[in-house]
Design a protein around this motif. Structure first.
Motif, PDB file in Angstrom:
ATOM      1  N   THR A 164       4.202   2.833   0.432  1.00  0.00           N
ATOM      2  CA  THR A 164       3.769   1.950  -0.649  1.00  0.00           C
ATOM      3  C   THR A 164       2.339   1.544  -0.363  1.00  0.00           C
ATOM      4  O   THR A 164       1.870   1.633   0.774  1.00  0.00           O
ATOM      5  CB  THR A 164       4.643   0.687  -0.731  1.00  0.00           C
ATOM      6  OG1 THR A 164       4.494  -0.057   0.482  1.00  0.00           O
ATOM      7  CG2 THR A 164       6.112   1.045  -0.907  1.00  0.00           C
ATOM      8  N   ASP A 165       1.649   1.081  -1.387  1.00  0.00           N
ATOM      9  CA  ASP A 165       0.336   0.502  -1.094  1.00  0.00           C
ATOM     10  C   ASP A 165       0.565  -0.881  -0.468  1.00  0.00           C
ATOM     11  O   ASP A 165       1.688  -1.349  -0.362  1.00  0.00           O
ATOM     12  CB  ASP A 165      -0.538   0.424  -2.351  1.00  0.00           C
ATOM     13  CG  ASP A 165       0.093  -0.409  -3.466  1.00  0.00           C
ATOM     14  OD1 ASP A 165      -0.214  -0.137  -4.629  1.00  0.00           O
ATOM     15  OD2 ASP A 165       0.899  -1.326  -3.170  1.00  0.00           O
ATOM     16  N   THR A 166      -0.465  -1.526  -0.066  1.00  0.00           N
ATOM     17  CA  THR A 166      -0.323  -2.790   0.668  1.00  0.00           C
ATOM     18  C   THR A 166      -0.397  -3.999  -0.244  1.00  0.00           C
ATOM     19  O   THR A 166      -0.335  -5.130   0.224  1.00  0.00           O
ATOM     20  CB  THR A 166      -1.414  -2.923   1.737  1.00  0.00           C
ATOM     21  OG1 THR A 166      -2.708  -2.818   1.103  1.00  0.00           O
ATOM     22  CG2 THR A 166      -1.283  -1.830   2.775  1.00  0.00           C
ATOM     23  N   THR A 167      -0.485  -3.776  -1.550  1.00  0.00           N
ATOM     24  CA  THR A 167      -0.590  -4.884  -2.497  1.00  0.00           C
ATOM     25  C   THR A 167       0.717  -5.038  -3.251  1.00  0.00           C
ATOM     26  O   THR A 167       1.102  -4.112  -3.984  1.00  0.00           O
ATOM     27  CB  THR A 167      -1.727  -4.658  -3.497  1.00  0.00           C
ATOM     28  OG1 THR A 167      -2.939  -4.443  -2.786  1.00  0.00           O
ATOM     29  CG2 THR A 167      -1.866  -5.861  -4.419  1.00  0.00           C
ATOM     30  N   PRO A 168       1.428  -6.155  -3.105  1.00  0.00           N
ATOM     31  CA  PRO A 168       2.679  -6.328  -3.846  1.00  0.00           C
ATOM     32  C   PRO A 168       2.417  -6.272  -5.347  1.00  0.00           C
ATOM     33  O   PRO A 168       1.406  -6.766  -5.835  1.00  0.00           O
ATOM     34  CB  PRO A 168       3.157  -7.726  -3.417  1.00  0.00           C
ATOM     35  CG  PRO A 168       2.386  -8.052  -2.184  1.00  0.00           C
ATOM     36  CD  PRO A 168       1.103  -7.321  -2.266  1.00  0.00           C
TER      37      PRO A 168
ATOM     38  N   ARG B 207       8.385  -4.869   1.625  1.00  0.00           N
ATOM     39  CA  ARG B 207       7.220  -5.650   1.992  1.00  0.00           C
ATOM     40  C   ARG B 207       5.964  -4.773   1.893  1.00  0.00           C
ATOM     41  O   ARG B 207       6.059  -3.536   1.942  1.00  0.00           O
ATOM     42  CB  ARG B 207       7.377  -6.182   3.415  1.00  0.00           C
ATOM     43  CG  ARG B 207       8.478  -7.230   3.542  1.00  0.00           C
ATOM     44  CD  ARG B 207       8.763  -7.574   4.976  1.00  0.00           C
ATOM     45  NE  ARG B 207       9.785  -8.634   5.066  1.00  0.00           N
ATOM     46  CZ  ARG B 207      10.490  -8.904   6.140  1.00  0.00           C
ATOM     47  NH1 ARG B 207      10.303  -8.191   7.240  1.00  0.00           N
ATOM     48  NH2 ARG B 207      11.379  -9.881   6.134  1.00  0.00           N
ATOM     49  N   PRO B 208       4.785  -5.377   1.760  1.00  0.00           N
ATOM     50  CA  PRO B 208       3.548  -4.570   1.755  1.00  0.00           C
ATOM     51  C   PRO B 208       3.495  -3.644   2.969  1.00  0.00           C
ATOM     52  O   PRO B 208       3.739  -4.060   4.102  1.00  0.00           O
ATOM     53  CB  PRO B 208       2.449  -5.636   1.807  1.00  0.00           C
ATOM     54  CG  PRO B 208       3.065  -6.841   1.164  1.00  0.00           C
ATOM     55  CD  PRO B 208       4.518  -6.813   1.575  1.00  0.00           C
TER      56      PRO B 208
END
Length: 282
Positions: A277-281, A136-137
């Motif tokens: 991870t970055d927050t953008t899927p 998930r983001p």
């Protein structure tokens, strides 16, 4: 994957029954460190890739609303399921027999994906990319292992130390000087360069945490034998018709090292790398 070696289903064949008893535990406080590092609050989903008998997944189960353990070995999955029932978390634990390369396998999205000393057995580029897409983001990939760079002193232990070097020599006597792995061999050991693989897959970081070990642990001869048979390079099936002879020699070696049949070992420290991870899927 290591050049010249391919995974096969015998890699950990027959080890599941020995694993929980034979392997030394992760350092005390691992769950607390991860709870703080990842702000875990009893919700979210954990994917434990290469879960074995569920040791890591069940250690962390109270930090999540659901845990999913994935492993290709039927014996490991059966042991994990039994232990989940015994510890009262079967209701929020799911166990899936599959290889990491078969992900996403319809399992959905996760808050955290964990690899407990299992990532090196996979097609790492493929598995890293797929795992990232399953998070998930704001999710994280966590790699957990014993701290390989520490040397644990045997000074001050209450009982004789486990004779590790002699055991390794006995395994080589029976199985040869080149490390065995399933039906193949790993003359150069398992691959390194994990950080570069994960960075190419789009992970950020890592943040490193070390959970200190060093506590004295009591080990019986049966524990030590189980530890030997829990390892991929000395799995029971590798000895073939000589398995009983090997175990007899191993137990003789242990009797010579400790007349009481009891040993001491120091628990290893645990090294944790948290990849973000970055927050953008994607």
């Amino acid at each position: 994957m290591t050049a010249g070696w391919e995974w096969d289903e015998t890699l950990f064949a027959g080890t599941a029954a020995h694993y929980r008893r034979g392997r030394l535990p992760y350092a005390p406080g691992l769950a607390d460190v991860l709870a703080e590092a990842l702000c875990l609050d009893g919700r979210g989903r954990l994917l434990d890739v290469g879960c074995g008998p569920g040791i890591l997944a069940l250690t962390l189960a109270h930090l999540f609303g659901e845990v999913v353990g994935l492993d290709p070995d039927a014996g490991m999955i059966a042991e994990a399921r039994r232990e989940a029932a015994a510890t009262g978390v079967a209701g929020k634990a799911r166990w899936v027999r599959a290889r990491a390369e078969e992900l996403p396998a319809g399992l959905g999205r996760f808050t955290v994906a964990a690899f407990g000393q299992s990532f090196h057995w996979t097609d790492r580029e493929l598995v890293a990319a797929t795992t990232r897409d399953m998070l998930r983001p704001g999710g994280a990939l966590v790699h957990v292992s014993d701290l390989k760079t520490e040397t644990l002193s045997v000074d001050g232990l209450p009982r004789p130390a486990v004779p590790g070097a002699a055991i390794e020599e006995l395994v080589r006597h029976y199985l040869g000087p080149v490390r065995r792995a399933g039906r193949g061999v790993l003359p150069q050991g398992t691959p390194g360069g994990e950080a570069a693989v994960l960075a190419r897959a789009g992970f950020t970081g890592p943040r490193r945490h070390v959970v200190p070990g060093g506590q004295p642990l009591e080990r019986t001869a049966d524990d030590v034998v189980a530890g030997v048979f829990s390892m991929s390079f000395s799995a029971p099936h590798l000895f073939g018709a000589r398995r009983d002879a090997f175990e007899a020699d191993l137990r003789r070696l242990l009797r010579e090292a400790s007349a009481s049949g009891r040993f001491s070992a120091r628990g290893p420290s645990t090294e944790v790398f948290v990849w973000g991870t970055d927050t953008t899927p994607r």
